[in-house]
Scaffold this motif. Structure first.
Motif, PDB file in Angstrom:
ATOM      1  N   GLY A 286      44.720   8.197  37.071  1.00  0.00           N
ATOM      2  CA  GLY A 286      45.493   8.824  35.994  1.00  0.00           C
ATOM      3  C   GLY A 286      45.576  10.325  36.160  1.00  0.00           C
ATOM      4  O   GLY A 286      45.033  10.915  37.095  1.00  0.00           O
ATOM      5  N   ARG A 287      46.223  10.957  35.196  1.00  0.00           N
ATOM      6  CA  ARG A 287      46.545  12.387  35.279  1.00  0.00           C
ATOM      7  C   ARG A 287      45.323  13.225  34.919  1.00  0.00           C
ATOM      8  O   ARG A 287      44.707  12.999  33.874  1.00  0.00           O
ATOM      9  CB  ARG A 287      47.682  12.690  34.298  1.00  0.00           C
ATOM     10  N   PRO A 288      44.901  14.171  35.789  1.00  0.00           N
ATOM     11  CA  PRO A 288      43.731  15.004  35.452  1.00  0.00           C
ATOM     12  C   PRO A 288      44.010  15.888  34.234  1.00  0.00           C
ATOM     13  O   PRO A 288      45.172  16.201  33.929  1.00  0.00           O
ATOM     14  CB  PRO A 288      43.545  15.873  36.691  1.00  0.00           C
ATOM     15  N   ARG A 289      42.924  16.299  33.577  1.00  0.00           N
ATOM     16  CA  ARG A 289      43.050  17.192  32.420  1.00  0.00           C
ATOM     17  C   ARG A 289      43.067  18.654  32.878  1.00  0.00           C
ATOM     18  O   ARG A 289      42.460  19.003  33.889  1.00  0.00           O
ATOM     19  CB  ARG A 289      41.837  17.001  31.485  1.00  0.00           C
ATOM     20  N   ALA A 290      43.738  19.517  32.140  1.00  0.00           N
ATOM     21  CA  ALA A 290      43.745  20.951  32.481  1.00  0.00           C
ATOM     22  C   ALA A 290      42.334  21.522  32.320  1.00  0.00           C
ATOM     23  O   ALA A 290      41.495  20.997  31.581  1.00  0.00           O
ATOM     24  CB  ALA A 290      44.718  21.678  31.555  1.00  0.00           C
ATOM     25  N   VAL A 291      42.064  22.611  33.050  1.00  0.00           N
ATOM     26  CA  VAL A 291      40.778  23.312  32.959  1.00  0.00           C
ATOM     27  C   VAL A 291      41.087  24.705  32.430  1.00  0.00           C
ATOM     28  O   VAL A 291      41.840  25.458  33.061  1.00  0.00           O
ATOM     29  CB  VAL A 291      40.097  23.405  34.335  1.00  0.00           C
ATOM     30  N   GLU A 292      40.548  25.031  31.263  1.00  0.00           N
ATOM     31  CA  GLU A 292      41.115  26.179  30.539  1.00  0.00           C
ATOM     32  C   GLU A 292      40.993  27.501  31.287  1.00  0.00           C
ATOM     33  O   GLU A 292      41.899  28.326  31.230  1.00  0.00           O
ATOM     34  CB  GLU A 292      40.524  26.292  29.128  1.00  0.00           C
ATOM     35  N   ARG A 293      39.886  27.746  32.018  1.00  0.00           N
ATOM     36  CA  ARG A 293      39.791  29.080  32.640  1.00  0.00           C
ATOM     37  C   ARG A 293      38.945  28.987  33.905  1.00  0.00           C
ATOM     38  O   ARG A 293      37.823  28.484  33.866  1.00  0.00           O
ATOM     39  CB  ARG A 293      39.155  30.073  31.666  1.00  0.00           C
ATOM     40  N   ILE A 294      39.485  29.465  35.036  1.00  0.00           N
ATOM     41  CA  ILE A 294      38.743  29.466  36.306  1.00  0.00           C
ATOM     42  C   ILE A 294      38.834  30.864  36.909  1.00  0.00           C
ATOM     43  O   ILE A 294      39.913  31.461  36.929  1.00  0.00           O
ATOM     44  CB  ILE A 294      39.349  28.436  37.278  1.00  0.00           C
ATOM     45  N   VAL A 295      37.709  31.389  37.357  1.00  0.00           N
ATOM     46  CA  VAL A 295      37.675  32.738  37.936  1.00  0.00           C
ATOM     47  C   VAL A 295      37.111  32.658  39.351  1.00  0.00           C
ATOM     48  O   VAL A 295      36.033  32.084  39.550  1.00  0.00           O
ATOM     49  CB  VAL A 295      36.783  33.673  37.081  1.00  0.00           C
ATOM     50  N   THR A 296      37.813  33.207  40.336  1.00  0.00           N
ATOM     51  CA  THR A 296      37.258  33.224  41.704  1.00  0.00           C
ATOM     52  C   THR A 296      36.226  34.350  41.779  1.00  0.00           C
ATOM     53  O   THR A 296      36.464  35.454  41.281  1.00  0.00           O
ATOM     54  CB  THR A 296      38.360  33.487  42.764  1.00  0.00           C
ATOM     55  N   SER A 297      35.082  34.046  42.403  1.00  0.00           N
ATOM     56  CA  SER A 297      34.014  35.052  42.557  1.00  0.00           C
ATOM     57  C   SER A 297      33.232  34.733  43.824  1.00  0.00           C
ATOM     58  O   SER A 297      33.375  33.635  44.374  1.00  0.00           O
ATOM     59  CB  SER A 297      33.073  34.985  41.349  1.00  0.00           C
ATOM     60  N   PRO A 298      32.385  35.659  44.268  1.00  0.00           N
ATOM     61  CA  PRO A 298      31.555  35.391  45.452  1.00  0.00           C
ATOM     62  C   PRO A 298      30.686  34.155  45.267  1.00  0.00           C
ATOM     63  O   PRO A 298      30.364  33.780  44.143  1.00  0.00           O
ATOM     64  CB  PRO A 298      30.690  36.657  45.576  1.00  0.00           C
ATOM     65  N   TYR A 299      30.347  33.503  46.380  1.00  0.00           N
ATOM     66  CA  TYR A 299      29.482  32.323  46.373  1.00  0.00           C
ATOM     67  C   TYR A 299      28.186  32.616  45.620  1.00  0.00           C
ATOM     68  O   TYR A 299      27.670  33.738  45.713  1.00  0.00           O
ATOM     69  CB  TYR A 299      29.150  31.948  47.825  1.00  0.00           C
ATOM     70  N   PRO A 300      27.690  31.654  44.829  1.00  0.00           N
ATOM     71  CA  PRO A 300      28.082  30.245  44.698  1.00  0.00           C
ATOM     72  C   PRO A 300      29.132  29.978  43.634  1.00  0.00           C
ATOM     73  O   PRO A 300      29.339  28.818  43.274  1.00  0.00           O
ATOM     74  CB  PRO A 300      26.756  29.582  44.304  1.00  0.00           C
ATOM     75  N   ALA A 301      29.840  30.964  43.161  1.00  0.00           N
ATOM     76  CA  ALA A 301      30.910  30.724  42.181  1.00  0.00           C
ATOM     77  C   ALA A 301      32.125  30.125  42.885  1.00  0.00           C
ATOM     78  O   ALA A 301      32.144  29.933  44.092  1.00  0.00           O
ATOM     79  CB  ALA A 301      31.280  32.032  41.487  1.00  0.00           C
ATOM     80  N   PHE A 302      33.189  29.879  42.116  1.00  0.00           N
ATOM     81  CA  PHE A 302      34.375  29.213  42.675  1.00  0.00           C
ATOM     82  C   PHE A 302      35.034  30.098  43.734  1.00  0.00           C
ATOM     83  O   PHE A 302      35.369  31.252  43.460  1.00  0.00           O
ATOM     84  CB  PHE A 302      35.375  28.886  41.564  1.00  0.00           C
ATOM     85  N   PRO A 303      35.245  29.567  44.972  1.00  0.00           N
ATOM     86  CA  PRO A 303      35.694  30.417  46.077  1.00  0.00           C
ATOM     87  C   PRO A 303      37.186  30.750  46.079  1.00  0.00           C
ATOM     88  O   PRO A 303      38.021  29.875  45.830  1.00  0.00           O
ATOM     89  CB  PRO A 303      35.351  29.581  47.309  1.00  0.00           C
ATOM     90  N   THR A 304      37.522  31.971  46.406  1.00  0.00           N
ATOM     91  CA  THR A 304      38.923  32.390  46.506  1.00  0.00           C
ATOM     92  C   THR A 304      39.681  31.533  47.517  1.00  0.00           C
ATOM     93  O   THR A 304      40.885  31.301  47.353  1.00  0.00           O
ATOM     94  CB  THR A 304      39.014  33.879  46.898  1.00  0.00           C
ATOM     95  N   ASP A 305      38.997  30.995  48.516  1.00  0.00           N
ATOM     96  CA  ASP A 305      39.670  30.217  49.562  1.00  0.00           C
ATOM     97  C   ASP A 305      40.127  28.846  49.085  1.00  0.00           C
ATOM     98  O   ASP A 305      40.840  28.155  49.816  1.00  0.00           O
ATOM     99  CB  ASP A 305      38.755  30.035  50.779  1.00  0.00           C
ATOM    100  N   LEU A 306      39.733  28.466  47.838  1.00  0.00           N
ATOM    101  CA  LEU A 306      40.246  27.201  47.276  1.00  0.00           C
ATOM    102  C   LEU A 306      41.179  27.457  46.089  1.00  0.00           C
ATOM    103  O   LEU A 306      41.662  26.524  45.451  1.00  0.00           O
ATOM    104  CB  LEU A 306      39.079  26.304  46.848  1.00  0.00           C
ATOM    105  N   GLN A 307      41.450  28.721  45.803  1.00  0.00           N
ATOM    106  CA  GLN A 307      42.239  29.077  44.603  1.00  0.00           C
ATOM    107  C   GLN A 307      43.651  28.502  44.652  1.00  0.00           C
ATOM    108  O   GLN A 307      44.104  27.843  43.700  1.00  0.00           O
ATOM    109  CB  GLN A 307      42.266  30.607  44.486  1.00  0.00           C
ATOM    110  N   SER A 308      44.349  28.699  45.775  1.00  0.00           N
ATOM    111  CA  SER A 308      45.750  28.239  45.829  1.00  0.00           C
ATOM    112  C   SER A 308      45.821  26.705  45.829  1.00  0.00           C
ATOM    113  O   SER A 308      46.693  26.129  45.163  1.00  0.00           O
ATOM    114  CB  SER A 308      46.447  28.799  47.076  1.00  0.00           C
ATOM    115  N   GLN A 309      44.854  26.069  46.467  1.00  0.00           N
ATOM    116  CA  GLN A 309      44.865  24.594  46.506  1.00  0.00           C
ATOM    117  C   GLN A 309      44.636  24.026  45.104  1.00  0.00           C
ATOM    118  O   GLN A 309      45.341  23.123  44.650  1.00  0.00           O
ATOM    119  CB  GLN A 309      43.793  24.068  47.466  1.00  0.00           C
ATOM    120  N   LEU A 310      43.650  24.588  44.396  1.00  0.00           N
ATOM    121  CA  LEU A 310      43.357  24.067  43.047  1.00  0.00           C
ATOM    122  C   LEU A 310      44.522  24.319  42.101  1.00  0.00           C
ATOM    123  O   LEU A 310      44.806  23.496  41.218  1.00  0.00           O
ATOM    124  CB  LEU A 310      42.082  24.715  42.486  1.00  0.00           C
ATOM    125  N   MET A 311      45.241  25.415  42.317  1.00  0.00           N
ATOM    126  CA  MET A 311      46.379  25.732  41.435  1.00  0.00           C
ATOM    127  C   MET A 311      47.437  24.621  41.498  1.00  0.00           C
ATOM    128  O   MET A 311      48.101  24.328  40.502  1.00  0.00           O
ATOM    129  CB  MET A 311      47.009  27.075  41.811  1.00  0.00           C
TER     130      MET A 311
END
Ligand code: EPZ
Length: 427
Positions: A286-311
């Motif tokens: 089924g359809r995934p739910r939106a995620v209200e806020r994501i911020v790219t930051s240095p590891y171990p936070a969410f990586p900038t190298d996955l930002q465009s893919q997740l978008m």
């Protein structure tokens, strides 16, 4: 220039092995210059960026051969500390050669790598760290020369946890006299891989993976055999593709511990993730739910190298998401291309406001950089209809035959190489 043609709308399914990490292999190839004798590296991906690094090493006098996923390097013949300008311009990561060449020859000549599609890409943190170890700099136009009578260990603090600067300073310090303590260091897994490689050759480094790395200078490193870690960004790209196409995919040779931030986000979106030793299972019913806020930051936070893919996945979610890019100032070039496919995304400086739509539509789009190109592939796989992606060489820098990766997961994706005049003449 090659193109990819994708007939979208089919959920991905199946099992795929994750390639070795490009961003671990590149600094480790450069670090091989520090060692006497032969270095053998396993699980090295077959990529444009790896081939460019091998070309540079050969131009410096090394003997460098890649056979499948194994690279054998004999750096005994390294004679030059001049990184060729034409190859430097092809690949920014040649900056990783500064530390090793300075440590080995006490001088290095490089060219400012210059900006690229995602941002200015300054090297001031690299240069300040090398100066702290005793290097003297001369800059003439875009050419930078570093010289040091001796390299002496010292305390170095990074204003920003730069991945490349952390790695360059580690490599310059490993043969320096005395101890170097690097604070506010980057914590990426690729830095831990570099530490483990150098220590296997006789270095004495502790702390990689934390924000403080201590390097005790040693007199010599001896070439050894070493296996590169899996590529967490390729793994994350495939996890997002599985979610965006509402498929069920199993990744092998995948290190879930390097992807905790992405796993957390996908679970919040309703994607099912199961992990075990070296395995990651991704299932999206089924359809995934939106995620209200994501911020790219240095590891171990969410990586900038996955930002465009997740978008891409967020643009198909049910609801409204906000993505903030804090690492690179120009990393939203994929948004315009996604809009051509029906995505509803508004950008304000470094923040993207994404309103989920029920579907994307195939279109002809252009890859502007490596990860934006991977994002467009995901969009094409999820879209209804045919997508043609141009400038595919950007994608080949980081993904080993991306069309084969996704074909193995059931995608309808083909690569078209322009018929050269000679081929045409031969019929
Ligand atoms: C590495 O680049 C990766 N490349 C990048 O992956 C990744 O996006 C980046 O780290 C961040 O995680 C490799 O490892 C080969 P930084 P690097 O130095 O070392 C600024 C990919 O898609 N900065 O951490 O260049 C810089 O401008 C690539 O595989 C300075 O200001 O990244 C940027 O805004 C893309 N001065 C930020 O820091 C400096 O001296 C992060 O750069 C150095 C960097």
């Amino acid at each position: 220039m090659d193109k990819l043609v994708i007939e979208g709308g089919k959920p991905l399914s199946g099992t795929i092995r994750i390639q070795g990490a490009k961003n671990a292999a590149l600094p480790i190839l450069a670090a091989s210059i520090l060692a006497d004798g032969v270095v053998q590296l396993d699980n090295v991906p077959q990529l444009l960026d790896i081939e460019v690094m091998l070309q540079i090493l050969r131009r410096l006098g090394c003997n460098a051969v890649q056979d499948g996923r194994t690279v054998t390097l004999d750096t005994t013949g390294t004679r030059s500390a001049h990184v060729p300008e034409d190859l430097m311009r092809q690949m920014r990561s040649s900056i990783f050669l500064m530390g090793p060449l300075l440590a080995r020859f006490k001088e290095v000549h490089i060219y400012q790598p210059g900006g690229c599609a995602i941002g200015e890409r300054k090297i001031d943190l690299h240069l300040r760290g090398l100066q702290a170890l005793g290097a003297e700099l001369e800059q003439c136009g875009g050419r930078v020369t570093c010289r040091a009578e001796r390299l002496v260990g010292t305390d170095v603090h990074l204003d920003f946890p730069s991945v490349g600067a952390t790695e360059n300073i580690m490599m310059a310090a490993v043969l320096a006299e005395g101890t170097t303590v690097l604070t506010n260091a980057a914590r990426e897994p690729e830095i831990v891989d570099l530490q483990n490689f150098l220590n296997q050759m006789g270095a004495n480094i502790i702390g990689a993976g934390t924000d403080t790395i201590t390097i005790e200078g040693v007199n010599q490193l001896i070439g050894k055999r070493y296996e590169i870690i899996p590529d967490r960004i390729v793994a994350g790209t495939l996890m997002i593709a599985a979610a965006a196409t509402r498929g069920a995919v199993t990744l092998t040779n995948a290190h879930a511990g390097h992807l905790t931030s992405l796993i957390h986000i996908l679970r919040r979106a309703g994607v099912q993730i199961a992990t075990s030793d070296g395995i990651i299972n991704v299932t999206c019913f089924g359809r995934p739910r939106a995620v209200e806020r994501i911020v790219t930051s240095p590891y171990p936070a969410f990586p900038t190298d996955l930002q465009s893919q997740l978008m891409v996945m967020l643009s198909l979610c049910d609801g409204f998401s906000v993505m903030k890019e804090t690492i690179f100032e120009g990393r939203f070039k994929h948004v315009e291309e996604l809009a051509r496919m029906g995505a509803d995304i508004r950008v304000d400086l470094s923040t993207a406001f994404i309103k989920g739509v029920t579907r994307l539509y195939g279109a002809t789009v252009e890859a502007t950089d490596l990860r934006a190109g991977a994002a467009l592939v995901i969009a094409g796989l999820a879209a209804q209809g045919r997508t043609v992606i141009e400038q595919v060489h950007h994608i080949d820098r980081g993904y080993d035959q991306i069309e084969h990766i996704f074909s193995r997961l059931g995608a309808r994706i083909e690569r078209y190489s322009p018929v050269s005049r000679l081929d045409f003449a031969n019929g």
